[in-house]
Design a protein around this motif. Structure first.
Motif, PDB file in Angstrom:
ATOM      1  N   ILE A  50       0.834  -1.202   0.000  1.00 23.94           N
ATOM      2  CA  ILE A  50       0.000   0.000   0.000  1.00 23.94           C
ATOM      3  C   ILE A  50       0.868   1.251   0.000  1.00 23.94           C
ATOM      4  N   VAL A  51       1.933   1.240   0.805  1.00 20.68           N
ATOM      5  CA  VAL A  51       2.831   2.391   0.870  1.00 20.68           C
ATOM      6  C   VAL A  51       3.539   2.592  -0.462  1.00 20.68           C
ATOM      7  N   ASP A  52       3.981   1.499  -1.089  1.00 21.27           N
ATOM      8  CA  ASP A  52       4.653   1.610  -2.383  1.00 21.27           C
ATOM      9  C   ASP A  52       3.718   2.163  -3.453  1.00 21.27           C
ATOM     10  N   PHE A  53       2.454   1.763  -3.413  1.00 25.21           N
ATOM     11  CA  PHE A  53       1.511   2.196  -4.436  1.00 25.21           C
ATOM     12  C   PHE A  53       1.083   3.648  -4.230  1.00 25.21           C
ATOM     13  N   CYS A  54       0.760   4.008  -2.996  1.00 24.64           N
ATOM     14  CA  CYS A  54       0.243   5.358  -2.711  1.00 24.64           C
ATOM     15  C   CYS A  54       1.346   6.388  -2.538  1.00 24.64           C
ATOM     16  N   GLY A  55       2.492   5.983  -2.020  1.00 24.66           N
ATOM     17  CA  GLY A  55       3.560   6.930  -1.744  1.00 24.66           C
ATOM     18  C   GLY A  55       3.547   7.361  -0.290  1.00 24.66           C
ATOM     19  N   HIS A  56       4.738   7.515   0.285  1.00 25.46           N
ATOM     20  CA  HIS A  56       4.844   7.857   1.697  1.00 25.46           C
ATOM     21  C   HIS A  56       4.193   9.199   2.009  1.00 25.46           C
TER      22      HIS A  56
END
Length: 234
Positions: A59-65
């Motif tokens: 989820i973090v990789d897809f949405c961005g930090h």
């Protein structure tokens, strides 16, 4: 954004979380709710976090930090508004505590994973430990002090309304400033050829975000960073 910016976000997230979490049982007690309602309300934030934490890195990789951190501040507006606007414990359970996984679990994990790419490999544990201390120690302490000063000295219904109103306004200001600062100042610098630490000039390695039709990926990895780690762009 660098290490200081990430730690600043964790300070603010800790302050908002502490002001809401510390006084929520008191607020539920003012609603004359039962002990079962209070226990369910406090436990409701943990159950939705289980599946999201399982797939958290994807989820973090897809949405961005940074996007997840901005979303966390936005949902703090919703949570603070729900606390002072709703006076039914069951509605508060659905509208407030069910969103805790976005403002606490997922946002905190995004900050931790972000720091992994900012600090050298031999300081990874130190950098992530500083983020934990910033959120759960310093941020929580400051949040308790501020919320205690803003809360009314009188007991009974409505004694915490001003605290939650100020919290909603503060979360809106922080979310707006963070959104404007990132998308107007830092985003272009992060995607510039020299904006990421350890970028490589080898042939075949893209210097900026690649596109596939109308899709632009949120992350670009370079496996040849100077410190041996993957270097990520946002």
């Amino acid at each position: 954004m660098g290490t200081r910016g990430s730690h600043c976000c964790t300070y603010l997230l800790g302050i908002f979380w502490s002001a809401l979490d510390s006084f929520l049982p008191w607020h539920l007690n003012e609603m004359v709710s039962t002990e079962l309602t209070i226990c369910l309300t406090l436990a409701a934030g943990a159950l939705p976090a289980i599946p999201f934490m399982w797939f958290s890195e994807h989820i973090v990789d897809f949405c961005g930090h940074t996007n997840l951190l901005i979303i966390a501040f936005i949902f703090y507006i919703v949570r603070y508004t729900a606390v002072y606007a709703l006076w039914n414990p069951w509605w508060l359970l659905l509208c407030n505590e069910a969103l805790e996984f976005l403002t606490l679990s997922l946002a905190w994990l995004a900050a931790i994973l972000y720091l992994r790419h900012l600090v050298p490999r031999h300081l990874t544990a130190t950098g992530q430990g500083m983020a934990v201390a910033a959120h759960f120690c310093i941020g929580r302490c400051i949040g308790c002090i501020i919320s205690g000063a803003l809360s009314s000295s009188e007991s009974g219904p409505g004694s915490l309304i001003s605290l939650y109103q100020i919290g909603a306004i503060a979360a809106a200001v922080v979310a707006s400033l963070y959104f404007i600062a990132y998308h107007c100042c830092f985003k272009q610098r992060c995607f510039s050829p020299g904006g990421t630490r350890g970028s490589s000039s080898r042939p075949g390695v893209s210097a900026g975000p690649t596109t596939n039709g109308t899709y632009t990926p949120l992350r670009v990895y370079h496996n040849s960073g100077a410190d041996g780690q993957k270097t990520q762009r946002y």
